[in-house]
Structure formats: structure tokens, C-alpha cells
Write a protein that holds these residues in place. Structure first.
Motif, PDB file in Angstrom:
ATOM      1  N   LYS A  83       0.983  -1.081   0.188  1.00  0.00           N
ATOM      2  CA  LYS A  83       0.103  -0.007   0.195  1.00  0.00           C
ATOM      3  C   LYS A  83       1.011   1.341  -0.059  1.00  0.00           C
ATOM      4  O   LYS A  83       1.840   1.346   0.761  1.00  0.00           O
ATOM      5  N   ASP A  84       0.462   2.110  -0.949  1.00  0.00           N
ATOM      6  CA  ASP A  84       0.886   3.436  -0.746  1.00  0.00           C
ATOM      7  C   ASP A  84       0.513   4.399   0.731  1.00  0.00           C
ATOM      8  O   ASP A  84      -0.247   3.941   1.332  1.00  0.00           O
ATOM      9  N   HIS A  85       1.301   5.555   0.874  1.00  0.00           N
ATOM     10  CA  HIS A  85       0.834   6.140   2.107  1.00  0.00           C
ATOM     11  C   HIS A  85       1.350   7.601   1.555  1.00  0.00           C
ATOM     12  O   HIS A  85       1.919   7.932   0.685  1.00  0.00           O
ATOM     13  N   ILE A  86       0.588   8.613   2.235  1.00  0.00           N
ATOM     14  CA  ILE A  86       0.956   9.900   2.025  1.00  0.00           C
ATOM     15  C   ILE A  86       1.727  10.538   3.277  1.00  0.00           C
ATOM     16  O   ILE A  86       1.736  10.545   4.255  1.00  0.00           O
ATOM     17  N   ARG A  87       2.750  11.480   2.680  1.00  0.00           N
ATOM     18  CA  ARG A  87       3.561  12.170   3.396  1.00  0.00           C
ATOM     19  C   ARG A  87       3.972  13.553   2.791  1.00  0.00           C
ATOM     20  O   ARG A  87       3.912  13.856   1.591  1.00  0.00           O
ATOM     21  N   ASN A 135      -7.238  11.345   8.908  1.00  0.00           N
ATOM     22  CA  ASN A 135      -8.098  11.495   7.723  1.00  0.00           C
ATOM     23  C   ASN A 135      -7.381  11.459   6.480  1.00  0.00           C
ATOM     24  O   ASN A 135      -7.879  12.083   5.643  1.00  0.00           O
ATOM     25  N   VAL A 136      -5.974  11.432   6.495  1.00  0.00           N
ATOM     26  CA  VAL A 136      -5.430  11.607   4.923  1.00  0.00           C
ATOM     27  C   VAL A 136      -4.660  10.150   4.778  1.00  0.00           C
ATOM     28  O   VAL A 136      -3.485   9.696   5.467  1.00  0.00           O
ATOM     29  N   ARG A 137      -5.228   9.600   4.241  1.00  0.00           N
ATOM     30  CA  ARG A 137      -5.064   8.029   4.019  1.00  0.00           C
ATOM     31  C   ARG A 137      -5.197   7.512   2.602  1.00  0.00           C
ATOM     32  O   ARG A 137      -6.174   7.991   1.666  1.00  0.00           O
ATOM     33  N   VAL A 138      -4.654   6.747   1.933  1.00  0.00           N
ATOM     34  CA  VAL A 138      -4.718   6.122   0.742  1.00  0.00           C
ATOM     35  C   VAL A 138      -5.670   4.920   1.157  1.00  0.00           C
ATOM     36  O   VAL A 138      -5.623   4.091   2.010  1.00  0.00           O
ATOM     37  N   ASN A 139      -7.054   4.875   0.599  1.00  0.00           N
ATOM     38  CA  ASN A 139      -7.851   4.088   0.719  1.00  0.00           C
ATOM     39  C   ASN A 139      -7.838   2.612   0.142  1.00  0.00           C
ATOM     40  O   ASN A 139      -9.002   1.846   0.465  1.00  0.00           O
ATOM     41  N   ALA A 140      -6.979   2.373  -0.425  1.00  0.00           N
ATOM     42  CA  ALA A 140      -7.058   0.894  -1.175  1.00  0.00           C
ATOM     43  C   ALA A 140      -5.498   0.226  -1.009  1.00  0.00           C
ATOM     44  O   ALA A 140      -4.355   1.046  -0.833  1.00  0.00           O
ATOM     45  N   GLU A 141      -5.480  -0.890  -0.847  1.00  0.00           N
ATOM     46  CA  GLU A 141      -4.395  -1.753  -0.956  1.00  0.00           C
ATOM     47  C   GLU A 141      -4.206  -2.522  -2.449  1.00  0.00           C
ATOM     48  O   GLU A 141      -5.302  -2.905  -2.810  1.00  0.00           O
ATOM     49  N   SER A 142      -3.000  -2.593  -2.621  1.00  0.00           N
ATOM     50  CA  SER A 142      -2.852  -3.343  -4.011  1.00  0.00           C
ATOM     51  C   SER A 142      -2.412  -4.858  -3.731  1.00  0.00           C
ATOM     52  O   SER A 142      -1.716  -5.236  -2.787  1.00  0.00           O
TER      53      SER A 142
END
Length: 218
Positions: free
Chosen positions: A157-161, A201-208
Motif C-alpha cells: 500500500k502507498d501512503h501520504i507524506r 483523515n489523510v490515508r490512501v484508501n486502497a491496498e494493492s
């Protein structure tokens, strides 16, 4: 003795896709075994032998089928497996490993164990050069124990930074392709993820979930 929780278990939403991509596999390895979530697949893959290895004893001991050991030095000979199925650490804030001085909840590998991680546990690595170097070693070792034509099923999974999505999934994909794997299937699965913390509240909502096949060795 109370079990030590694991902060990043397989999401139940992923299991049907993992099973689909592993159909026909007879010997499956999870090199980052955790508390043994990979064994949830056993009833859906009759006849398959599943192995897992985990570096932290508190997690390895939670399933007797898990081997205590190191993903960077697997205790199997070349070509043992016809599939790897695993979910590596994502390099996100779950890798924070400072010693907290307050009572706020933190869902990290370090805080779940209540001690420092093993030096070869990627759970302490933030996304960056050390994270990438570690996983090159881990995937090279995983490839060693795979047979020609084997599958490599990866959940990542990606994430936001700092407001920017970090390309964790693309990096793993490109790295495995450079090692002789071909990408044959990819699914994006919505998973809730954790919502605690200042950036909840700042999340990538899908996993690959990606399925590769080992076609050649460069």
C-alpha cells in the motif's frame, strides 16, 4: 501468557484475491509471517503446504506452523517453493520507533512489542533508501527459494507524506520486474486502514494485491 498484538495483520477483504492468485500452488511461503495470517488461506487451498517465517519471537510463537527466523537468510534450499505470498511493511508512520513519553495510543511495530525491533525487522524503516535496500535483499532471497514459473503474490500500500503520495507500490513492482518477475495480475481493494493520529483523515484508501510470475533470471 497474553499474546502480543501485531499492528498490521492481513485485512479480511484481501483473502479472496490472495486465494484466487494462488490457485494451483502447492508450496507457499510468507517470508514476513507475523502472527500467521497466511495460514487463514489453508482451508481455501486444499493440498497446499504453507510455510511462514517471522523474526520476532513474540509473533512467531502465536502459530506453531511459523518458523522463527530471518527473511534475509531463509532456511530453505533453492527452488523449494512454487509461490510466495506476503505483505511487507509499507514504510509509513507505523515504522516510528521513538520511545513515547505520553499515554496516547500509537499503532506501530515498536509500541506493539514494547521493545526495540530486531535489527533485520523492516518494521522500523521509513520509506527511503534503507527501506528500499532492505527489500532488494529480501526479494533476492525470496527469488532464490522459488522454482521457475513460480508466483509471487504481494500485498502492499502507498501512503501520504507531506501531502504527497509515496510510490511504494510502483517501487516494489519495478524492483520485482527487474529481478525477472512478470506482472500478470493486479487488484486494488478498498480497506479501511487505521484512522488514529493527527493525520488519520489523510490515508490512501486502497491496498494493492499484485501477482507476478518468475519467468527468467536476469
Amino acid at each position: 501468557m497474553e499474546k502480543v498484538r501485531h499492528p498490521a495483520r492481513y485485512s479480511s477483504q484481501l483473502l479472496p484475491t490472495l486465494v484466487l492468485y494462488l490457485q494451483g500452488s502447492t508450496r507457499i511461503l510468507d517470508p514476513f509471517g507475523g502472527v500467521g495470517g497466511i495460514f487463514d488461506l489453508a482451508s481455501f487451498l486444499p493440498g497446499a503446504q504453507i510455510d511462514a517465517i517471522e523474526i520476532e519471537p513474540e509473533w512467531a510463537e502465536q502459530d506453531p506452523r511459523t518458523t522463527l527466523g530471518n527473511a534475509l537468510a531463509l532456511p530453505w534450499v533453492d527452488g523449494t517453493f512454487d509461490a510466495v505470498c506476503t505483505s511487507p511493511c509499507y514504510g509509513n508512520r507505523m515504522a516510528d520507533h521513538h520511545q513515547a513519553r505520553d499515554a496516547s495510543r500509537r499503532n506501530t511495530y515498536r509500541h506493539a512489542l514494547g521493545r526495540s525491533l530486531h535489527p533485520d525487522n523492516a518494521g522500523g524503516l521509513q520509506w527511503g533508501p534503507a527501506y528500499r535496500a532492505f527489500h532488494v535483499q529480501a526479494w533476492t532471497e525470496a527469488r532464490r527459494v522459488l522454482r521457475p514459473g513460480a508466483r509471487f503474490v504481494l500485498n502492499v500500500k502507498d501512503h501520504i507524506r507531506a501531502g504527497v503520495v509515496q510510490p511504494v507500490t510502483d517501487w516494489h513492482t519495478e524492483t520485482l520486474v527487474s529481478m525477472g518477475f512478470d506482472l500478470v495480475n493486479r487488484a486494488e481493494i478498498k480497506c479501511p486502514g487505521q484512522r488514529r493520529g493527527a493525520n488519520g483523515n489523510v490515508r490512501v484508501n486502497a491496498e494493492s494485491v499484485l501477482c507476478f510470475r518468475l519467468e527468467h533470471v536476469p
